[in-house]
Design a protein around this motif. Structure first.
Motif, PDB file in Angstrom:
ATOM      1  N   ILE A  88      -3.103  13.296  -5.209  1.00  0.00           N
ATOM      2  CA  ILE A  88      -3.598  12.173  -5.213  1.00  0.00           C
ATOM      3  C   ILE A  88      -2.485  11.170  -4.436  1.00  0.00           C
ATOM      4  CG2 ILE A  88      -4.103   9.770  -6.279  1.00  0.00           C
ATOM      5  CD1 ILE A  88      -5.862  11.685  -8.114  1.00  0.00           C
ATOM      6  N   PRO A  89      -1.077  11.218  -4.673  1.00  0.00           N
ATOM      7  CA  PRO A  89      -0.193  10.776  -3.954  1.00  0.00           C
ATOM      8  C   PRO A  89      -0.026  11.010  -2.491  1.00  0.00           C
ATOM      9  CG  PRO A  89       0.571  11.294  -6.184  1.00  0.00           C
ATOM     10  CD  PRO A  89      -0.664  11.984  -5.994  1.00  0.00           C
ATOM     11  N   LEU A  90      -0.256  12.397  -2.151  1.00  0.00           N
ATOM     12  CA  LEU A  90      -0.197  12.925  -0.882  1.00  0.00           C
ATOM     13  C   LEU A  90      -1.397  12.336   0.014  1.00  0.00           C
ATOM     14  CD1 LEU A  90       0.538  16.694  -1.291  1.00  0.00           C
ATOM     15  CD2 LEU A  90       2.044  15.126  -0.244  1.00  0.00           C
ATOM     16  N   ALA A  91      -2.674  12.151  -0.577  1.00  0.00           N
ATOM     17  CA  ALA A  91      -3.950  11.409   0.181  1.00  0.00           C
ATOM     18  C   ALA A  91      -3.672   9.893   0.322  1.00  0.00           C
ATOM     19  CB  ALA A  91      -4.894  11.791  -0.959  1.00  0.00           C
ATOM     20  N   ILE A  92      -2.942   9.318  -0.667  1.00  0.00           N
ATOM     21  CA  ILE A  92      -2.475   7.881  -0.448  1.00  0.00           C
ATOM     22  C   ILE A  92      -1.568   7.806   0.714  1.00  0.00           C
ATOM     23  CG2 ILE A  92      -1.435   5.766  -1.503  1.00  0.00           C
ATOM     24  CD1 ILE A  92      -2.602   6.639  -4.151  1.00  0.00           C
ATOM     25  N   ALA A  93      -0.610   8.525   0.870  1.00  0.00           N
ATOM     26  CA  ALA A  93       0.421   8.634   1.589  1.00  0.00           C
ATOM     27  C   ALA A  93      -0.056   8.944   3.042  1.00  0.00           C
ATOM     28  CB  ALA A  93       1.737   9.283   1.360  1.00  0.00           C
ATOM     29  N   ALA A  94      -0.903  10.050   3.134  1.00  0.00           N
ATOM     30  CA  ALA A  94      -1.552  10.332   4.507  1.00  0.00           C
ATOM     31  C   ALA A  94      -2.908  10.275   4.456  1.00  0.00           C
ATOM     32  CB  ALA A  94      -1.119  11.872   4.523  1.00  0.00           C
ATOM     33  N   PRO A  95      -3.513   8.949   4.676  1.00  0.00           N
ATOM     34  CA  PRO A  95      -4.836   8.997   4.368  1.00  0.00           C
ATOM     35  C   PRO A  95      -5.678   9.803   5.533  1.00  0.00           C
ATOM     36  CG  PRO A  95      -3.779   6.949   5.308  1.00  0.00           C
ATOM     37  CD  PRO A  95      -2.671   7.879   4.881  1.00  0.00           C
ATOM     38  N   PRO A 107       6.112  -4.466 -11.439  1.00  0.00           N
ATOM     39  CA  PRO A 107       7.595  -4.266 -12.067  1.00  0.00           C
ATOM     40  C   PRO A 107       8.359  -2.807 -11.632  1.00  0.00           C
ATOM     41  CG  PRO A 107       5.835  -3.964 -13.826  1.00  0.00           C
ATOM     42  CD  PRO A 107       5.354  -4.655 -12.466  1.00  0.00           C
ATOM     43  N   LEU A 108       7.663  -2.016 -11.015  1.00  0.00           N
ATOM     44  CA  LEU A 108       8.157  -0.688 -10.577  1.00  0.00           C
ATOM     45  C   LEU A 108       8.280  -0.622  -8.871  1.00  0.00           C
ATOM     46  CD1 LEU A 108       5.981   1.629 -12.887  1.00  0.00           C
ATOM     47  CD2 LEU A 108       8.320   0.850 -13.125  1.00  0.00           C
ATOM     48  N   ALA A 109       7.864  -1.920  -8.283  1.00  0.00           N
ATOM     49  CA  ALA A 109       7.667  -2.004  -7.067  1.00  0.00           C
ATOM     50  C   ALA A 109       9.189  -1.611  -6.142  1.00  0.00           C
ATOM     51  CB  ALA A 109       7.473  -3.150  -6.380  1.00  0.00           C
ATOM     52  N   VAL A 110      10.308  -2.202  -6.659  1.00  0.00           N
ATOM     53  CA  VAL A 110      11.592  -2.034  -6.366  1.00  0.00           C
ATOM     54  C   VAL A 110      12.084  -0.673  -6.627  1.00  0.00           C
ATOM     55  CG1 VAL A 110      13.945  -2.514  -6.658  1.00  0.00           C
ATOM     56  CG2 VAL A 110      12.160  -4.322  -6.694  1.00  0.00           C
ATOM     57  N   ALA A 111      11.597   0.065  -7.806  1.00  0.00           N
ATOM     58  CA  ALA A 111      12.209   1.652  -7.927  1.00  0.00           C
ATOM     59  C   ALA A 111      11.255   2.321  -7.023  1.00  0.00           C
ATOM     60  CB  ALA A 111      11.717   2.103  -9.185  1.00  0.00           C
ATOM     61  N   LEU A 112      10.157   2.084  -6.683  1.00  0.00           N
ATOM     62  CA  LEU A 112       9.385   2.894  -5.733  1.00  0.00           C
ATOM     63  C   LEU A 112       9.929   2.822  -4.226  1.00  0.00           C
ATOM     64  CD1 LEU A 112       6.944   4.893  -4.759  1.00  0.00           C
ATOM     65  CD2 LEU A 112       5.407   2.912  -4.650  1.00  0.00           C
ATOM     66  N   ILE A 149      14.155   9.178   0.167  1.00  0.00           N
ATOM     67  CA  ILE A 149      13.405  10.529   0.735  1.00  0.00           C
ATOM     68  C   ILE A 149      13.238  10.176   2.102  1.00  0.00           C
ATOM     69  CG2 ILE A 149      12.887  11.437  -1.571  1.00  0.00           C
ATOM     70  CD1 ILE A 149      10.049  10.402  -1.009  1.00  0.00           C
ATOM     71  N   LYS A 150      13.488   8.918   2.629  1.00  0.00           N
ATOM     72  CA  LYS A 150      13.290   8.752   4.354  1.00  0.00           C
ATOM     73  C   LYS A 150      11.692   8.870   4.684  1.00  0.00           C
ATOM     74  CE  LYS A 150      17.804  10.252   5.750  1.00  0.00           C
ATOM     75  NZ  LYS A 150      18.458  10.403   4.353  1.00  0.00           N
ATOM     76  N   LEU A 151      11.106   8.077   3.496  1.00  0.00           N
ATOM     77  CA  LEU A 151       9.633   8.149   3.819  1.00  0.00           C
ATOM     78  C   LEU A 151       9.228   6.604   3.849  1.00  0.00           C
ATOM     79  CD1 LEU A 151       6.975   9.833   3.916  1.00  0.00           C
ATOM     80  CD2 LEU A 151       6.927   9.680   1.418  1.00  0.00           C
ATOM     81  N   GLU A 152       8.516   6.366   5.092  1.00  0.00           N
ATOM     82  CA  GLU A 152       8.244   4.939   5.393  1.00  0.00           C
ATOM     83  C   GLU A 152       6.426   4.837   4.872  1.00  0.00           C
ATOM     84  OE1 GLU A 152       9.117   3.214   8.864  1.00  0.00           O
ATOM     85  OE2 GLU A 152      11.464   3.786   8.769  1.00  0.00           O
ATOM     86  N   LEU A 153       6.277   4.051   4.099  1.00  0.00           N
ATOM     87  CA  LEU A 153       4.904   3.845   3.661  1.00  0.00           C
ATOM     88  C   LEU A 153       4.512   2.455   3.779  1.00  0.00           C
ATOM     89  CD1 LEU A 153       4.291   6.358   0.675  1.00  0.00           C
ATOM     90  CD2 LEU A 153       3.770   6.598   2.917  1.00  0.00           C
ATOM     91  N   PRO A 154       3.272   2.122   4.394  1.00  0.00           N
ATOM     92  CA  PRO A 154       2.848   0.704   4.467  1.00  0.00           C
ATOM     93  C   PRO A 154       2.653   0.178   3.049  1.00  0.00           C
ATOM     94  CG  PRO A 154       1.067   1.952   5.070  1.00  0.00           C
ATOM     95  CD  PRO A 154       2.238   3.031   4.888  1.00  0.00           C
ATOM     96  N   ALA A 155       2.929  -1.381   2.998  1.00  0.00           N
ATOM     97  CA  ALA A 155       2.818  -1.866   1.443  1.00  0.00           C
ATOM     98  C   ALA A 155       1.461  -1.726   0.845  1.00  0.00           C
ATOM     99  CB  ALA A 155       2.812  -3.520   1.815  1.00  0.00           C
ATOM    100  N   GLU A 156       0.431  -1.584   1.823  1.00  0.00           N
ATOM    101  CA  GLU A 156      -0.923  -1.345   0.900  1.00  0.00           C
ATOM    102  C   GLU A 156      -0.780   0.121   0.207  1.00  0.00           C
ATOM    103  OE1 GLU A 156      -5.738  -0.522   1.929  1.00  0.00           O
ATOM    104  OE2 GLU A 156      -4.312  -1.269   3.541  1.00  0.00           O
ATOM    105  N   ALA A 157      -0.293   1.295   0.881  1.00  0.00           N
ATOM    106  CA  ALA A 157      -0.152   2.316   0.207  1.00  0.00           C
ATOM    107  C   ALA A 157       0.824   2.429  -0.938  1.00  0.00           C
ATOM    108  CB  ALA A 157       0.376   3.371   1.275  1.00  0.00           C
TER     109      ALA A 157
END
Length: 217
Positions: A92-99, A5-10, A17-25
């Motif tokens: 933790i969000p930074l670790a997910i975004a930049a593994p 339910p929060l996927a669209v908002a994210l 913020i011009k940040l591209e993250l893969p679907a898994e992240a």
């Protein structure tokens, strides 16, 4: 992306913020919020409980720091310490975004450290280590090239408490709200503030800044 339910908002916030993250992240970020919501009822990890607000105030308010860190030499093959991480923010969000970033999330609060360990195991975050200690008592095997904080303490207290943990040539990045001239003036003489950058968090009508500093030669 799944039908979370929060996927669209994210996704909308990340585009802003011009940040591209893969679907898994993105899926991991939303699962992190799900775990936080579940634990909140018993552990009171955060006062932010509305799902939409959690996307803005937890995920996006952490991830806006990523471009600041990406501009630093050596990123993402660096070790990062998040001081006073609480429920794992922003570490933790930074670790997910930049593994490739090796992140240690540190907090002295036992219930918050237990939650962060739960998230590390549940999301299989191999690049996250949880340290349950006061910053003054933290004794890592090696110092950190990056030390960040989010509303942890005054700038002077943050720099002083974590100074022994900063590697030679390392950088501090403190996330603050509205900058205070007196707080900036109270920074120890040995610390050089390299930059203060305005951060814009989509959906948040409040000031946010990143204070980037290092030790003077």
């Amino acid at each position: 992306m799944s039908a979370h339910p929060l996927a669209v908002a994210l996704e909308r916030g990340l585009r802003s913020i011009k940040l591209e993250l893969p679907a898994e992240a993105q899926a991991q970020l939303l699962r992190y919020l799900d775990e936080m919501s579940r634990w909140n009822s018993a552990y009171n990890l955060t006062a932010i409980r509305a799902p939409g607000d959690m996307v803005i105030r937890h995920l996006l308010d952490s991830l806006v720091l990523l471009p600041v860190l990406q501009a630093l030499a050596g990123f993402p093959q660096l070790r990062l310490l998040d001081v006073g991480a609480g429920a794992g923010l922003p570490g933790i969000p930074l670790a997910i975004a930049a593994p490739q970033l090796a992140v240690t999330v540190l907090d002295s609060n036992g219930k918050k450290a237990r939650f962060m360990r739960h998230v590390q195991r549940t999301l299989a975050l191999a690049n996250v280590e949880v340290a349950e200690a006061r910053v003054e008592a933290h004794a890592p095997a090696a110092p950190y090239e990056l030390i960040v904080s989010r509303a942890f303490a005054s700038l002077a207290d943050f720099f002083t408490a974590s100074r022994s943990l900063l590697a030679a040539g390392g950088v501090w990045v403190a996330m603050k709200g509205k900058l205070d001239a007196a707080e900036l003036a109270a920074v120890p003489a040995a610390v050089d503030i390299r930059e203060t950058r305005r951060l814009r968090v989509p959906g948040l009508d409040e000031e946010r800044h990143a204070v980037v500093a290092h030790l003077k030669p």
